[in-house]
Scaffold this active site. Structure first.
Site, PDB file in Angstrom:
ATOM      1  N   PHE A  89      18.754 -26.184   4.140  1.00  0.00           N
ATOM      2  CA  PHE A  89      18.665 -27.609   3.825  1.00  0.00           C
ATOM      3  C   PHE A  89      19.828 -28.325   4.496  1.00  0.00           C
ATOM      4  O   PHE A  89      20.984 -27.990   4.269  1.00  0.00           O
ATOM      5  CB  PHE A  89      18.699 -27.876   2.312  1.00  0.00           C
ATOM      6  CG  PHE A  89      18.566 -29.337   2.012  1.00  0.00           C
ATOM      7  CD1 PHE A  89      17.332 -29.969   2.137  1.00  0.00           C
ATOM      8  CD2 PHE A  89      19.669 -30.100   1.669  1.00  0.00           C
ATOM      9  CE1 PHE A  89      17.207 -31.338   1.908  1.00  0.00           C
ATOM     10  CE2 PHE A  89      19.552 -31.468   1.433  1.00  0.00           C
ATOM     11  CZ  PHE A  89      18.320 -32.086   1.553  1.00  0.00           C
ATOM     12  N   ASP A 125      27.271 -25.733   7.740  1.00  0.00           N
ATOM     13  CA  ASP A 125      27.047 -26.815   6.797  1.00  0.00           C
ATOM     14  C   ASP A 125      27.646 -26.361   5.464  1.00  0.00           C
ATOM     15  O   ASP A 125      27.064 -25.539   4.758  1.00  0.00           O
ATOM     16  CB  ASP A 125      25.539 -27.075   6.694  1.00  0.00           C
ATOM     17  CG  ASP A 125      25.186 -28.127   5.645  1.00  0.00           C
ATOM     18  OD1 ASP A 125      26.031 -28.400   4.764  1.00  0.00           O
ATOM     19  OD2 ASP A 125      24.065 -28.650   5.700  1.00  0.00           O
ATOM     20  N   LYS A 133      29.223 -33.956  -0.304  1.00  0.00           N
ATOM     21  CA  LYS A 133      29.155 -33.790  -1.754  1.00  0.00           C
ATOM     22  C   LYS A 133      30.494 -33.935  -2.502  1.00  0.00           C
ATOM     23  O   LYS A 133      30.828 -35.003  -2.947  1.00  0.00           O
ATOM     24  CB  LYS A 133      28.456 -32.468  -2.086  1.00  0.00           C
ATOM     25  CG  LYS A 133      26.959 -32.516  -1.723  1.00  0.00           C
ATOM     26  CD  LYS A 133      26.124 -31.560  -2.529  1.00  0.00           C
ATOM     27  CE  LYS A 133      24.656 -31.952  -2.508  1.00  0.00           C
ATOM     28  NZ  LYS A 133      23.903 -31.481  -1.362  1.00  0.00           N
TER      29      LYS A 133
HETATM   30  C1  PLP Z   1      23.160 -32.050  -0.213  1.00  0.00           C
HETATM   31  C2  PLP Z   1      23.163 -31.340   1.086  1.00  0.00           C
HETATM   32  C3  PLP Z   1      22.964 -32.039   2.298  1.00  0.00           C
HETATM   33  C4  PLP Z   1      22.616 -33.504   2.364  1.00  0.00           C
HETATM   34  O1  PLP Z   1      23.600 -34.342   1.876  1.00  0.00           O
HETATM   35  P1  PLP Z   1      23.277 -35.893   1.602  1.00  0.00           P
HETATM   36  O2  PLP Z   1      24.601 -36.462   1.202  1.00  0.00           O
HETATM   37  O3  PLP Z   1      22.248 -35.943   0.524  1.00  0.00           O
HETATM   38  O4  PLP Z   1      22.766 -36.462   2.871  1.00  0.00           O
HETATM   39  C5  PLP Z   1      23.038 -31.314   3.472  1.00  0.00           C
HETATM   40  N1  PLP Z   1      23.299 -29.991   3.469  1.00  0.00           N
HETATM   41  C6  PLP Z   1      23.499 -29.302   2.324  1.00  0.00           C
HETATM   42  C7  PLP Z   1      23.815 -27.838   2.388  1.00  0.00           C
HETATM   43  C8  PLP Z   1      23.429 -29.956   1.092  1.00  0.00           C
HETATM   44  O5  PLP Z   1      23.580 -29.258  -0.037  1.00  0.00           O
END
Ligand code: PLP
Length: 395
Positions: A137, A222, A251
């Site tokens: 994700f 990420d 986050k």
């Molecule tokens: C939450 C998340 C995102 C996206 O972040 P947003 O601030 O909602 O755009 C991307 N990568 C990972 C691993 C996430 O947990």
């Protein structure tokens, strides 16, 4: 009153979220209260955002002080909180430079653009493809949903951005087979969050690093969900005896204010010169001052120690629940990013916990996820475990 607020919301807010029928009003530490005064112990923490707990005093103070001084100027000028934050991030990571944005998706957009630009600057414009992982994700913008290895998230938005290939997570042979001279980078979460709290084998990430080095391509981590202490170290890569070239954060970076960051080694970051990328609000003083307070609190308040200790405590209790309740088939994760896989869908268990005053959530349909503030206590955990014991007994 509650019903009328929810009715209003459902009339005027986009229907993108299926929400629980509660209106949250107040938070402190690991506790939340709804508008009826009902108390919840929070094992969601805004989805790994409020790592220091709700309304952490140092963060609140930093925001209030900065709000009275200067909220925003353009990135045409230097500002103190942004510089201080960038120094803290660079001193405490593999990276040399930071680009600031406002969300996880934006941080990943920056990483994707940077990876492409590094090779276009070298005259290798055919090298633009990025390998990403199945069940990953990376966000909901066009580029980041294109990088996300989940059909359900891309559905309805074709044609997605071209240039992404997918391989199974934790399968080094599959990655090796997918590498060719059109690939500029591998992009991945070190531990998959939304994909189901999936941890790699201990040697996998170092093997990915080596493959990238051998082929001369970039490795993007990420760490939007795994960063800022969530796994018991400041960044999850620190567990694996290797470093990426680019890392994205968001986050928990500002404990609830919207902020994203893309960090990179100098040799990579230099491809972003003046005009290459920008964000109006990126690293703006009010948000950066909150993130500075977050970094300082993580360093001085034994946050990582508590995360590791409470991880061990909660893991042991979850494993005991697994022994007792056949509906539980696996307990996994690292630090306070923990999951419990069921042999059936878990949505009703999330609701049953909520009725009993505990917030958890569910990923991939059948995995209960526990991501409390890193300040969570044994008492909070004992409460959750007693609640789960009842709820899991429903079968
Ligand atoms: C939450 C998340 C995102 C996206 O972040 P947003 O601030 O909602 O755009 C991307 N990568 C990972 C691993 C996430 O947990």
């Amino acid at each position: 009153m509650k019903t009328s607020i929810i009715e209003k919301a459902d009339r005027v807010i986009a229907k993108t979220y299926s929400r629980f029928p509660v209106v949250m009003e107040k938070g402190l530490g690991c506790k939340l209260w709804d508008i009826n005064g009902k108390e919840y112990t929070d094992f969601v923490a805004g989805i790994a955002v409020c790592n220091l707990g709700h309304c952490h005093p140092a963060v609140t103070e930093a925001i209030c002080d900065q709000a009275a001084r200067l909220l925003h100027v353009s990135n045409l000028y230097y500002t103190l909180p942004q510089v201080e934050l960038a120094e803290l991030l660079v001193e405490n990571s593999f990276a040399d430079r930071v680009f600031f944005g406002n969300s996880g998706a934006e941080a990943n957009e920056a990483a994707i653009k940077l990876a492409r630009k590094v090779f276009q600057d070298k005259g290798e414009s055919r090298r633009y493809r990025i390998i990403s992982m199945e069940k990953s994700f990376h966000g909901r913008t066009m580029a980041t949903l294109s990088a996300t290895g989940q059909e359900k998230i891309r559905k309805g938005f074709d044609p997605v951005l071209q240039g992404f290939d997918f391989v199974p997570f934790n399968d080094i042979q599959a990655l090796e087979n997918a590498l060719n001279d059109s690939i500029c980078a591998v992009m991945m979460e070190p531990i998959q969050g939304e994909g189901g709290i999936r941890c790699p084998d201990p040697e996998y990430l170092a093997a990915v690093r080596k493959l990238c080095d051998d082929k001369g391509i970039l490795l993007i981590f990420d760490e939007i969900q795994t960063g800022m202490g969530r796994t018991g170290k400041l960044f999850a890569y620190e567990h694996y005896n290797m470093t990426p070239d680019i890392m994205t954060l968001a986050k928990a970076l500002a404990n609830g204010l919207p902020m994203g960051a893309m960090l990179a080694k100098e040799s990579v970051a230099e491809a972003f010169g003046p005009g290459a990328h920008a964000s109006t609000f990126g690293g703006t003083p009010i948000v950066a001052s909150a993130a500075v307070a977050v970094m300082k609190a993580i360093q001085s308040d034994k946050i990582l120690e508590n995360c590791r200790a409470m991880s061990a405590y909660l893991t042991e209790k979850l494993l005991a629940l697994k022994e007792k309740h056949p509906v539980v088939v696996d307990v996994r994760g690292k630090g306070l990013l923990l999951g419990m896989k069921l042999n059936r869908e878990g949505g009703d268990m999330v609701k049953a916990c909520m009725e009993r005053g505990f917030l958890i959530n569910c990923v991939q349909g059948d995995i209960l996820r526990f991501i409390p503030p890193l300040t969570v206590t044994e008492k909070d955990i004992d409460g959750l475990v007693a609640c789960l014991d009842q709820v899991l007994a429903l079968g």
